[in-house]
Enzyme design. Sequence first.
Site, PDB file in Angstrom:
ATOM      1  N   HIS A 132       0.867  -1.182   0.000  1.00 54.69           N
ATOM      2  CA  HIS A 132       0.000   0.000   0.000  1.00 54.69           C
ATOM      3  C   HIS A 132       0.904   1.233   0.000  1.00 54.69           C
ATOM      4  O   HIS A 132       2.021   1.173   0.516  1.00 54.69           O
ATOM      5  CB  HIS A 132      -0.844  -0.047   1.281  1.00 54.69           C
ATOM      6  N   ASP A 209       2.826  -4.742   7.980  1.00 55.97           N
ATOM      7  CA  ASP A 209       1.602  -3.962   7.826  1.00 55.97           C
ATOM      8  C   ASP A 209       0.428  -4.940   7.903  1.00 55.97           C
ATOM      9  O   ASP A 209       0.137  -5.663   6.946  1.00 55.97           O
ATOM     10  CB  ASP A 209       1.653  -3.237   6.470  1.00 55.97           C
ATOM     11  N   GLN A 212      -4.778  -5.351   6.699  1.00 62.60           N
ATOM     12  CA  GLN A 212      -5.788  -6.246   6.105  1.00 62.60           C
ATOM     13  C   GLN A 212      -5.755  -7.637   6.737  1.00 62.60           C
ATOM     14  O   GLN A 212      -6.511  -8.517   6.306  1.00 62.60           O
ATOM     15  CB  GLN A 212      -5.562  -6.384   4.594  1.00 62.60           C
ATOM     16  N   LYS A 235     -10.742  -0.847  10.379  1.00 63.72           N
ATOM     17  CA  LYS A 235     -10.954  -2.016   9.511  1.00 63.72           C
ATOM     18  C   LYS A 235     -11.320  -3.241  10.339  1.00 63.72           C
ATOM     19  O   LYS A 235     -11.596  -4.310   9.815  1.00 63.72           O
ATOM     20  CB  LYS A 235      -9.691  -2.302   8.695  1.00 63.72           C
ATOM     21  N   CYS A 373      -4.884   2.462  -3.718  1.00 64.82           N
ATOM     22  CA  CYS A 373      -3.631   2.943  -3.082  1.00 64.82           C
ATOM     23  C   CYS A 373      -2.489   1.963  -3.283  1.00 64.82           C
ATOM     24  O   CYS A 373      -1.608   1.826  -2.425  1.00 64.82           O
ATOM     25  CB  CYS A 373      -3.820   3.245  -1.598  1.00 64.82           C
TER      26      CYS A 373
END
Length: 416
Positions: A132, A209, A212, A235, A373
């Site tokens: 991202h 990261d 997600q 999220k 993104c």
Amino acid sequence: MISPQLNKAAFDITAIRKDFPALNQKIYGDKPLIYLDNAATSQKPQVVLDRLATYYQQENANVHRGVHYLSQTATDYYEATRTKVKALLNAGHAHEIIYTSGTTAGINLVAYSFGEKYVKQGDEIIISAMEHHSNIVPWQMLCERKGAQLRVIPMDETGTLDLDAYAKLLTEKTRLVAVVHVSNSLGTINPIKEMAQMAHAAGAAILVDGAQAIPHGKADVQDLDVDFYVFSGHKVFGPTGFGILYGKEKWLEAMPPFMGGGDMIETVRFEKSTFAGLPHKFEAGTPNIADAIAMGTALDYVESIGFEAIASYEQSLLKYATARLSEIEGIQFFGTAKEKASVISFLMGDIHPYDAGTILDRLGIAIRTGHHCTQTVMHFFGIPGTMRASFAFYNTIEEIDRLTESLLEVRRMFLK
Ligand code: 7TS
């Protein structure tokens, strides 16, 4: 194909959907909302909304500074979330959990503070081909500041990282590897444990990261043996403006503060100030108290459903959706790695994703269109963007059927 009976398995989807007021509405007059943009942000259960209201109605006070009842109450609830996140990530200590405003803020904090102390001219930072923008740009800014180099782990056409190439990129110059756990545009689940071992063998730290990943399952930072792990509350069915940076104590202790101000100090004199211990050293100023507290409620809610049940239900949705969408002639999928989360990126012939997305929207279906993104991913595939359907545990087989039928309708309109 999987049986549509799936809905009745694992957990009570009808009851779950009642917990999310936003899911139970019609848009454009008579279209029941079908929300398939969960990778962008998830909907919030009523308990989270109630918790926000309760805080502002009855507990509103600043934290860590009052002897009075409200401040102490707010502080207790605010800090309770830290303990919940520690459990979620199986961190060694609660003070390794730093509150941020989100994934982007967490990555920028590490890029600045870790970078300030450990990265010098000629050093290298490794990222991957599927990051991202928020896991690319802060590292580019760091490299620019320090005269360091950015290296990129390549991927193949399925959206799988090339670990042999990664092994070759790791050298004594590598200071840090920053890699996404689950790709937001391809759905790929990366082998973080193996990648962390490889980074450490080369003497480099690793930041993951998890924006997600956490919505679909827990992450065990000790088992994965990662140095930093970041994610966003919004999220994971919590409020916007709140996120988490996990960092190993040894790094956080050694890194300089990112922002200066109230709450992060021990003593302040005009000549010199000293800093508070962890985690407060990295939490300057009045924090996002309400959202931190409501995030704890969101995590309790998700735990009450069960991360394992969620993961298995979502995997069934992914299989079903992949099978149904494959029925559409000319559909092209982007991201077909073996290990995938419930994110599907696709194009239908030369129909522009924005056109298809706009028509779906008028039919009540929310998907995301564009580059998500991840412009470098789109560049790799030589496309401007995709349509992306991303599923959460409150989505249903019927919604996937509606998506498929609506896409077929779009296709018929454009082929006329
Ligand atoms: N990393 C990944 C993998 C993401 O998917 C996102 C947001 C971020 C970082 C940034 O998170 P933030 O909360 O700090 O903004 N991804 C998306 C998306 O896929 N569609 O909208 C936002």
